[in-house]
Design an enzyme around this catalytic site. Structure first.
Site, mmCIF file in Angstrom:
data_model
loop_
_atom_site.group_PDB
_atom_site.id
_atom_site.type_symbol
_atom_site.label_atom_id
_atom_site.label_comp_id
_atom_site.label_asym_id
_atom_site.label_seq_id
_atom_site.Cartn_x
_atom_site.Cartn_y
_atom_site.Cartn_z
ATOM 1 N N CYS A 1 -7.289 -1.476 1.407
ATOM 2 C CA CYS A 1 -6.196 -1.886 2.299
ATOM 3 C C CYS A 1 -6.802 -2.150 3.676
ATOM 4 C CB CYS A 1 -5.141 -0.783 2.374
ATOM 5 S SG CYS A 1 -3.858 -1.124 3.603
ATOM 6 N N CYS B 1 0.339 3.178 3.557
ATOM 7 C CA CYS B 1 0.762 2.676 4.873
ATOM 8 C C CYS B 1 1.810 1.567 4.815
ATOM 9 C CB CYS B 1 -0.447 2.204 5.665
ATOM 10 S SG CYS B 1 -1.224 0.710 5.006
ATOM 11 N N CYS C 1 -5.266 0.660 6.394
ATOM 12 C CA CYS C 1 -5.600 2.091 6.367
ATOM 13 C C CYS C 1 -6.920 2.398 5.657
ATOM 14 C CB CYS C 1 -4.467 2.893 5.737
ATOM 15 S SG CYS C 1 -4.288 2.682 3.953
ATOM 16 N N CYS D 1 -8.109 -6.108 -9.888
ATOM 17 C CA CYS D 1 -7.739 -5.022 -10.803
ATOM 18 C C CYS D 1 -7.369 -3.817 -9.938
ATOM 19 C CB CYS D 1 -8.917 -4.714 -11.716
ATOM 20 S SG CYS D 1 -8.548 -3.531 -12.997
ATOM 21 N N CYS E 1 0.838 -1.188 0.000
ATOM 22 C CA CYS E 1 0.000 0.000 0.000
ATOM 23 C C CYS E 1 0.879 1.246 0.000
ATOM 24 C CB CYS E 1 -0.915 -0.009 1.221
ATOM 25 S SG CYS E 1 -1.955 1.468 1.374
#
Length: 161
Positions: free
Chosen positions: A124, A79, A127, A148, A76
């Site tokens: 995510c 984060c 976060c 995707c 991510c």
């Protein structure tokens, strides 16, 4: 005859105001890492903020990560939580990085209706950043799923060799 007409009108009015027409409010999940919009804007680029915090979509074929197949982990961008391993990446031809599965428990699933129909949104799990969507047109020999993902939602960390 007049009474039948009134009964039909009353029935239609009641059925149109039924539960199916009410907006469903989802409870907001509280994520381990939370920041204000101002704080996110300080740590993310404008493109990352648009994707991760405003559930935007980057232009197809615009991410350099679309063609990255080196061994490593896609994490991510907000984060640094590991989200996808390169061994599960494939070329879907759609113009966005595609994976057949996520790192276990690091991606949350939600539903969005932004296009007028239900799609499974990927977030995510640390976060709550918007990553992309999952579809059922992935490789049949593995999971059959295609995650995707917007390249701007990711950073790539090559495996130490």
């Amino acid at each position: 005859m007049k009474n039948i007409f009134l009964i039909i009108i009353a029935t239609l009015t009641i059925s149109c105001a039924g539960n199916a027409q009410k907006e469903v409010k989802k409870e907001s999940k509280v994520y381990e890492i939370t920041k204000t919009d101002k704080e996110w804007k300080k740590v993310l680029t404008a493109d990352q903020y648009y994707i991760l915090r405003q559930a935007g979509t980057e232009r197809a074929f615009s991410s350099p990560l679309n063609k990255v197949y080196a061994s490593g982990t896609f994490s991510c961008a907000a984060c640094k939580t590991p989200l996808y391993k390169s061994k599960h990446k494939f070329d879907s031809g759609t113009g966005w990085p595609s994976f057949d599965r996520a790192v276990d428990k690091n991606v949350d699933f939600d539903v969005d209706h932004k296009l007028g129909y239900a799609r499974t949104e990927l977030l995510c799990a640390t976060c709550g950043g918007h990553l992309g969507h999952v579809f059922n047109d992935g490789p049949r020999e593995t999971t059959g799923k295609r995650h995707c993902i917007n390249g701007d939602a990711l950073i790539f960390e090559p495996e130490n060799q």
